[in-house]
Design a protein around this motif. Structure first.
Motif, short mmCIF file in Angstrom:
data_model
loop_
_atom_site.label_atom_id
_atom_site.label_comp_id
_atom_site.label_asym_id
_atom_site.label_seq_id
_atom_site.Cartn_x
_atom_site.Cartn_y
_atom_site.Cartn_z
N LEU A 1 9.34 26.53 7.36
CA LEU A 1 9.31 25.30 8.15
C LEU A 1 10.58 25.13 8.96
CD1 LEU A 1 7.91 22.91 5.41
CD2 LEU A 1 6.68 23.72 7.42
N ALA A 2 11.65 25.80 8.53
CA ALA A 2 12.93 25.68 9.22
C ALA A 2 13.04 26.76 10.28
CB ALA A 2 14.07 25.81 8.21
N SER A 3 12.18 26.71 11.29
CA SER A 3 12.22 27.68 12.36
C SER A 3 13.50 27.51 13.16
CB SER A 3 11.00 27.51 13.28
OG SER A 3 11.10 26.29 13.99
N GLU A 4 13.80 28.51 13.95
CA GLU A 4 15.04 28.49 14.73
C GLU A 4 15.15 27.21 15.55
OE1 GLU A 4 17.15 30.97 18.37
OE2 GLU A 4 15.24 31.64 17.54
N ASP A 5 14.06 26.80 16.18
CA ASP A 5 14.12 25.65 17.08
C ASP A 5 14.38 24.37 16.31
OD1 ASP A 5 13.88 25.15 19.95
OD2 ASP A 5 12.31 23.77 19.35
N ARG A 6 13.79 24.22 15.15
CA ARG A 6 14.02 23.03 14.33
C ARG A 6 15.46 23.00 13.82
NH1 ARG A 6 9.64 20.24 12.45
NH2 ARG A 6 10.84 19.63 10.63
N VAL A 7 16.02 24.15 13.54
CA VAL A 7 17.41 24.21 13.09
C VAL A 7 18.34 23.79 14.23
CG1 VAL A 7 19.25 25.67 12.17
CG2 VAL A 7 16.91 26.00 11.39
N VAL A 8 18.02 24.23 15.44
CA VAL A 8 18.81 23.82 16.61
C VAL A 8 18.78 22.30 16.75
CG1 VAL A 8 18.95 23.90 19.13
CG2 VAL A 8 18.57 26.00 17.84
N ASP A 9 17.59 21.70 16.58
CA ASP A 9 17.48 20.25 16.63
C ASP A 9 18.42 19.59 15.61
OD1 ASP A 9 15.64 20.04 18.67
OD2 ASP A 9 13.91 20.00 17.34
N ALA A 10 18.39 20.09 14.39
CA ALA A 10 19.23 19.52 13.33
C ALA A 10 20.71 19.71 13.65
CB ALA A 10 18.89 20.17 11.98
N PHE A 11 21.04 20.87 14.16
CA PHE A 11 22.44 21.15 14.53
C PHE A 11 22.91 20.20 15.61
CE2 PHE A 11 25.45 23.31 17.34
CZ PHE A 11 26.45 23.67 16.45
N PHE A 12 22.10 20.00 16.64
CA PHE A 12 22.47 19.08 17.72
C PHE A 12 22.66 17.66 17.18
CE2 PHE A 12 20.64 21.45 21.67
CZ PHE A 12 21.59 22.44 21.48
N ARG A 13 21.73 17.21 16.33
CA ARG A 13 21.86 15.86 15.78
C ARG A 13 23.15 15.72 14.98
NH1 ARG A 13 16.37 16.63 14.49
NH2 ARG A 13 16.93 17.04 12.32
N GLN A 14 23.46 16.73 14.19
CA GLN A 14 24.65 16.67 13.35
C GLN A 14 25.91 16.49 14.18
OE1 GLN A 14 26.02 20.28 11.33
NE2 GLN A 14 26.22 19.12 9.43
N HIS A 15 25.92 17.09 15.37
CA HIS A 15 27.12 17.08 16.20
C HIS A 15 27.05 16.08 17.35
CE1 HIS A 15 29.09 20.45 14.20
NE2 HIS A 15 27.89 20.97 14.06
N GLY A 16 26.07 15.17 17.31
CA GLY A 16 26.01 14.12 18.31
C GLY A 16 25.62 14.59 19.69
N ILE A 17 24.89 15.71 19.77
CA ILE A 17 24.45 16.26 21.05
C ILE A 17 23.00 15.85 21.28
CG2 ILE A 17 24.02 18.39 22.35
CD1 ILE A 17 26.22 19.70 20.62
N LEU A 18 22.72 15.26 22.43
CA LEU A 18 21.36 14.87 22.76
C LEU A 18 20.62 16.06 23.36
CD1 LEU A 18 19.29 12.50 22.93
CD2 LEU A 18 20.01 12.25 25.32
N ARG A 19 19.48 16.40 22.78
CA ARG A 19 18.70 17.52 23.30
C ARG A 19 17.66 17.01 24.29
NH1 ARG A 19 15.57 22.34 19.92
NH2 ARG A 19 15.23 23.66 21.73
N ALA A 20 17.67 17.58 25.49
CA ALA A 20 16.71 17.22 26.53
C ALA A 20 15.63 18.29 26.61
CB ALA A 20 17.41 17.08 27.88
N LYS A 21 14.41 17.88 26.92
CA LYS A 21 13.31 18.83 27.02
C LYS A 21 13.36 19.61 28.33
CE LYS A 21 10.11 15.82 26.39
NZ LYS A 21 8.80 15.14 26.22
N ASP A 22 13.82 18.97 29.39
CA ASP A 22 13.82 19.63 30.69
C ASP A 22 14.95 19.05 31.54
OD1 ASP A 22 12.88 17.11 31.68
OD2 ASP A 22 10.82 17.74 31.30
N MET A 23 15.08 19.59 32.75
CA MET A 23 16.18 19.20 33.61
C MET A 23 16.10 17.74 34.02
SD MET A 23 18.96 20.44 34.64
CE MET A 23 18.68 22.18 34.30
N ARG A 24 14.90 17.25 34.29
CA ARG A 24 14.76 15.85 34.68
C ARG A 24 15.25 14.93 33.57
NH1 ARG A 24 14.88 13.34 39.14
NH2 ARG A 24 13.36 14.77 40.06
#
Length: 705
Positions: A270-293
């Motif tokens: 369940l902890a695929s690479e993309d989900r781990v990236v999400d968790a990593f970003f949250r931990q470090h206060g980084i907002l993840r955007a889906k696209d450029m807009r």
């Protein structure tokens, strides 16, 4: 190479005293000509050294035949030649003492992943032999508009003139380093940094971010990442940003499930690479955007210096339809419509025409066409309302008869008085221009505006949550994650349960059995009903092999279960035959807790709804240690099943605190260097009513060493 030396070299790249262009061209529209044009056009204050053995002058500047002919060693070299000439240029730069080179040469890993990668390794080795760093290859270049050091060949800087400003952009893609530049410049926002690191064979986008984040002029840093091979660098950049109050937004594209291959446990998948990236970003206060807009739409909100107090929005429009759509957008974005106090309602009744209601959203109707002061009066009535955190005005149609300049001034006055976010949506460019001229962020539709506001508020929430976590002692790790040596091997279920019990994780009472008679004795000691399961370090998932028998209520059924399990184990070569007999656990809901060690991000903990459908219908949260109890509770609250934890349709409230205890202890196990744990899978964990705790009834643990 010493880390402090590497950092110093990167700082030099952003503010060099001199730049050499190897492969300089007279044609300002060629790769070797663009940097020369930009350096002279955009005010680079240092020395510029074009190098081309076929010319004595290039674009009006004296030109040298070779690097060794220069009167000094340049700080930065741009390598704009192809093939073997690029390798020769790296050798020449290293021998001359150049500190850092931007390699624009292409045709390497991006064209030939195997041979190209080998050539890049050779390129880095040649540079490092002389203590030199490389940005690239396949780099469009780097640009610091604060210093005029534009070591880039981007066409965007020709088409859209630069303006220095408080935004930085770093991208592994050349195009994505300038697309946000173009979009933001259209809005009148200046850009300080626009850097494309290319193939990241030496200097990576994340390492560049650690240096760019130091710039005191920046308020927002935008990242485009296709790969994240060095998350510790991004963690370091986030730590710098946190100290400076800098906000980081990132697009991480190339979403894959490659990380699943590294996860050996059932729920680790369940902890695929993309989900781990999400968790990593949250931990470090980084907002993840889906696209450029998504990434650029809300940038202006950060530049205003607003700090949202909450999620309560008031929407004001001249159109009932716009009010309805704004309300829908607000609800779907996680914001809420503000409620008005009695005092505010009274003020609104005085300000509004009789046909308008003092409700949120506020429909000003067509009365604005004949009463230009209505908009301002309404804002004045709302300004003192403490229950409003942000303002949204939607003007779908304005023009002749509408005093748009006055409306925009009224909006600016409201911002000045309240110091709260204020956004305007308008389909007509002339209306947006009028509001933008007064410093009001504008959008084409109310949905665009609300979504930008929602992301802005969510980002502040991430940062505040991170700060609370750090204040509580959960400081994010910024080093390189260590991997465990050796191949991981599975403990059998008895060994897994014993390890968990030692860690004070509540496990199901059970006995290990090696014969039919010992299984019967275990049943007699426990009383029914029980479960009998084959126990082997070679099988993680036993149900599919017929090794699990449930709800055994008498001696006869226990004997038959032993015989069936024994036959199944022998048929699959699972010897010696062993089993565990455990009490059937009673509870309200099945949960799960899983953990595995990601090769890049370190320990990852997953928890949420459990049972046999956990992979088919995943409803889980993920955290990277260190995390707090509040983080676990917040993760549980984000699940679709969250309402069930409070008790529904007559069911009791569940013992969430006990479940949180277990998650925290799994975190401790993964963090303990003496346990050598590679992964843990607890599924199901039976959750019981408040006061009755929870119990893990099935467990698989992998250890190394």
């Amino acid at each position: 190479m010493d880390i402090s030396h590497c950092t110093a070299l990167l700082r030099t790249a952003l503010d060099p005293r001199s730049i050499a262009i190897i492969g300089a061209s007279e044609n300002p529209n060629k790769v070797g000509g663009r940097p020369l044009r930009f350096l002279t056009q955009f005010g680079f204050r240092g020395k510029i050294y074009p190098i081309n053995p076929k010319r004595t002058e290039t674009q009006g500047l004296p030109t040298w035949a070779a690097l060794e002919d220069l009167p000094e060693t340049p700080d930065l070299a741009i390598i704009a030649v192809a093939g073997q000439a690029a390798f020769d240029a790296i050798d020449a730069c290293g021998q001359a003492g150049v500190k850092i080179a931007v390699v624009m040469t292409g045709g390497l890993t991006e064209s030939d992943p195997v041979n190209g990668k080998q050539k890049e390794r050779e390129m880095v080795a040649r540079a490092q032999a002389h203590g030199m760093r490389i940005i690239g290859p396949n780099s469009q270049g780097i640009a610091n508009f604060g210093t005029g050091a534009i070591a880039s060949f981007s066409t965007m800087f020709v088409e859209v003139p630069p303006m220095d400003g408080p935004v930085g952009i770093i991208s592994q893609s050349g195009a994505m380093s300038v697309v946000p530049y173009g979009l933001l410049r259209q809005r009148g926002i200046g850009i300080r940094h626009s850097h494309a690191t290319g193939n990241d064979c030496d200097v990576t986008a994340c390492e560049m971010a650690t240096i760019v984040a130091e710039d005191p002029a920046l308020k927002v840093l935008l990242l485009y990442l296709e790969g994240l091979p060095d998350p510790h660098r991004l963690a370091q950049a986030a730590a710098v940003a946190r100290e400076r109050g800098l906000f980081i937004m990132a697009i991480k594209s190339g979403r894959t499930a490659a990380g699943q291959a590294a996860a050996q446990s059932h729920t680790g998948a369940l902890a695929s690479e993309d989900r781990v990236v999400d968790a990593f970003f949250r931990q470090h206060g980084i907002l993840r955007a889906k696209d450029m807009r998504e990434m650029v739409d809300g940038v202006e909100l950060y530049l205003k210096g607003w700090r949202p107090r909450g999620k309560r929005v008031v929407a004001i429009s001249t159109s009932g339809a716009t009010c309805v759509m704004a309300a829908d957008a607000i609800a779907s974005t996680g914001l809420s419509l503000a409620n008005f106090s009695d005092g505010t309602v009274a003020k609104l009744r005085e300000a509004l025409p009789p046909i308008a209601l003092p409700n949120n959203p506020i429909d000003l109707t067509g009365a604005m066409l004949t009463d230009s002061s209505l908009f301002g009066r309404t804002l004045k009535a709302l300004a003192a309302e403490p229950g409003i955190d942000a303002f949204l005005t939607g003007l779908p149609v304005s023009g002749a008869g509408y005093d748009v300049p006055r409306y925009s001034r009224d909006a600016a006055a409201c911002i000045e008085e309240t110091q709260r976010p204020f956004l305007c949506s308008a389909a007509q460019p002339s209306v947006r221009d009028a509001f933008r001229a007064q410093g009001v962020p504008t959008f084409e539709t109310e949905t665009d505006a609300v979504q930008a506001l929602g992301r802005f508020v969510a980002h502040w929430g991430l940062v505040e949550s991170m700060n609370r976590r750090i204040a509580a002692g959960c400081i994010p790790y910024v080093g390189v994650c260590e991997t465990l040596a050796g191949e991981a091997s599975m403990l059998d279920e008895a060994g897994s349960l014993a390890l968990l019990a030692k860690a004070k994780i509540c496990t199901i009472p059970h006995q290990e059995c090696d014969s039919e008679e010992s299984a019967v004795h275990a049943f007699q000691a426990m009383g029914g009903p029980v479960v009998l399961k084959g126990c082997s370090a070679s099988v993680a998932h036993k149900t599919e092999l017929g090794l699990v028998h449930l709800d055994l209520r008498d001696e006869t059924s226990v004997r038959q279960a032993w015989r069936d399990v024994s036959a199944a184990m022998q048929s699959h070569g699972l010897l010696p035959v062993r089993a565990i007999v455990a009490r059937m656990a009673k509870g309200i809901h099945e949960m799960m807790i899983g953990a595995h060690r990601d090769p890049l991000f370190g320990p990852v903990v997953v928890f949420g709804a459990g049972g046999k459908y956990v992979e088919a219908l995943p409803d889980v949260a993920m955290l990277l240690p260190p995390f707090s109890r509040e983080d676990v509770k917040s993760g549980l609250a984000s699940l679709r099943m969250a309402p069930l934890l409070q008790g529904v349709r007559g069911e009791p409230e569940l013992d969430v605190e006990a479940f949180v205890d277990s998650v925290m202890r799994v975190q401790d196990l993964m963090a303990d260097p003496l346990q050598y744990i590679d992964s843990i899978d607890l599924n199901p964990v039976i959750l019981r009513p408040v006061g009755d705790g929870c119990v893990a009834v099935d467990a698989v643990v992998y250890r190394t060493g």
